[in-house]
Design a protein around this motif. Structure first.
Motif, PDB file in Angstrom:
ATOM      1  N   GLY A   7       0.832  -1.182   0.000  1.00  0.00           N
ATOM      2  CA  GLY A   7       0.000   0.000   0.000  1.00  0.00           C
ATOM      3  C   GLY A   7       0.870   1.236   0.000  1.00  0.00           C
ATOM      4  N   ALA A   8       0.282   2.349  -0.414  1.00  0.00           N
ATOM      5  CA  ALA A   8       1.013   3.615  -0.404  1.00  0.00           C
ATOM      6  C   ALA A   8       0.025   4.760  -0.363  1.00  0.00           C
ATOM      7  N   ILE A  30      -6.088  -1.031   4.333  1.00  0.00           N
ATOM      8  CA  ILE A  30      -5.465  -2.334   4.068  1.00  0.00           C
ATOM      9  C   ILE A  30      -6.107  -3.410   4.944  1.00  0.00           C
ATOM     10  N   ALA A  31      -6.257  -3.119   6.232  1.00  0.00           N
ATOM     11  CA  ALA A  31      -6.835  -4.095   7.163  1.00  0.00           C
ATOM     12  C   ALA A  31      -8.280  -4.414   6.804  1.00  0.00           C
ATOM     13  N   ASP A  32      -9.071  -3.403   6.527  1.00  0.00           N
ATOM     14  CA  ASP A  32     -10.486  -3.615   6.202  1.00  0.00           C
ATOM     15  C   ASP A  32     -10.674  -4.379   4.896  1.00  0.00           C
ATOM     16  N   GLN A  33      -9.982  -3.938   3.850  1.00  0.00           N
ATOM     17  CA  GLN A  33     -10.170  -4.562   2.536  1.00  0.00           C
ATOM     18  C   GLN A  33      -9.650  -5.992   2.476  1.00  0.00           C
ATOM     19  N   ASN A  34      -8.748  -6.342   3.394  1.00  0.00           N
ATOM     20  CA  ASN A  34      -8.186  -7.694   3.397  1.00  0.00           C
ATOM     21  C   ASN A  34      -8.613  -8.518   4.599  1.00  0.00           C
ATOM     22  N   HIS A 104      -5.975  -7.413  -1.671  1.00  0.00           N
ATOM     23  CA  HIS A 104      -6.267  -6.054  -2.134  1.00  0.00           C
ATOM     24  C   HIS A 104      -5.125  -5.133  -1.703  1.00  0.00           C
ATOM     25  N   HIS A 105      -4.322  -4.720  -2.673  1.00  0.00           N
ATOM     26  CA  HIS A 105      -3.267  -3.747  -2.430  1.00  0.00           C
ATOM     27  C   HIS A 105      -3.935  -2.373  -2.475  1.00  0.00           C
ATOM     28  N   ASP A 117      -3.058  -0.245 -11.945  1.00  0.00           N
ATOM     29  CA  ASP A 117      -3.605  -1.562 -12.239  1.00  0.00           C
ATOM     30  C   ASP A 117      -4.087  -2.290 -10.994  1.00  0.00           C
ATOM     31  N   LEU A 118      -3.629  -1.867  -9.807  1.00  0.00           N
ATOM     32  CA  LEU A 118      -4.011  -2.526  -8.571  1.00  0.00           C
ATOM     33  C   LEU A 118      -5.010  -1.726  -7.731  1.00  0.00           C
ATOM     34  N   VAL A 119      -5.336  -0.525  -8.188  1.00  0.00           N
ATOM     35  CA  VAL A 119      -6.232   0.326  -7.403  1.00  0.00           C
ATOM     36  C   VAL A 119      -7.642  -0.232  -7.466  1.00  0.00           C
ATOM     37  N   LYS A 120      -8.181  -0.484  -6.265  1.00  0.00           N
ATOM     38  CA  LYS A 120      -9.534  -1.025  -6.146  1.00  0.00           C
ATOM     39  C   LYS A 120     -10.505   0.136  -5.974  1.00  0.00           C
TER      40      LYS A 120
END
Length: 122
Positions: A7-8, A30-34, A104-105, A117-120
């Motif tokens: 993440g960034a 990060i914690a919530d999405q994963n 989910h990054h 490409d990784l943005v959700k």
């Protein structure tokens, strides 16, 4: 299975409150999405660009309930000319049953430019 989650985020100004606020937002996302429980986290590595030195961004994680004993360290990002300024990056190593594709990054603020490409979309 052990997986890495990246993440960034970026901050607008090199001030402690700003760095901690944006870093906390990133940790929570990060914690919530994963669906991460701190007990499943092996370690967290946080890097910052050389223009951020007002505080240790790890303090943001320490403010979150249950994250007191998760090992975390901070380091400087490589100073590559033209790279994204005022950026905080996180690499979280977790124990999870999720596959690589299910991870989910998370990229927030100007950091979405790093890995569009990784943005959700949420």
């Amino acid at each position: 299975m052990v997986r890495g989650i990246r993440g960034a985020t970026t901050v607008k100004i090199n001030q402690e409150d700003e760095i901690l606020h944006e870093t906390e937002q990133l940790f929570v996302a990060i914690a919530d999405q994963n669906e991460i429980d701190p007990e499943d986290v092996a370690q967290v590595l946080i890097t910052v660009t050389e223009d951020l030195n007002a505080t240790f961004p790890a303090k943001a994680m320490r403010r979150l309930p249950g994250w007191d004993f998760v090992p975390v360290t901070c380091a400087k990002e490589i100073n590559v000319p033209g790279s994204l300024p005022q950026c905080v990056r996180i690499l979280m190593t977790v124990n999870t049953a999720k596959t690589q594709k299910e991870i989910h990054h998370v990229y927030l603020n100007e950091a979405v430019k790093l890995r569009p490409d990784l943005v959700k979309q949420v």
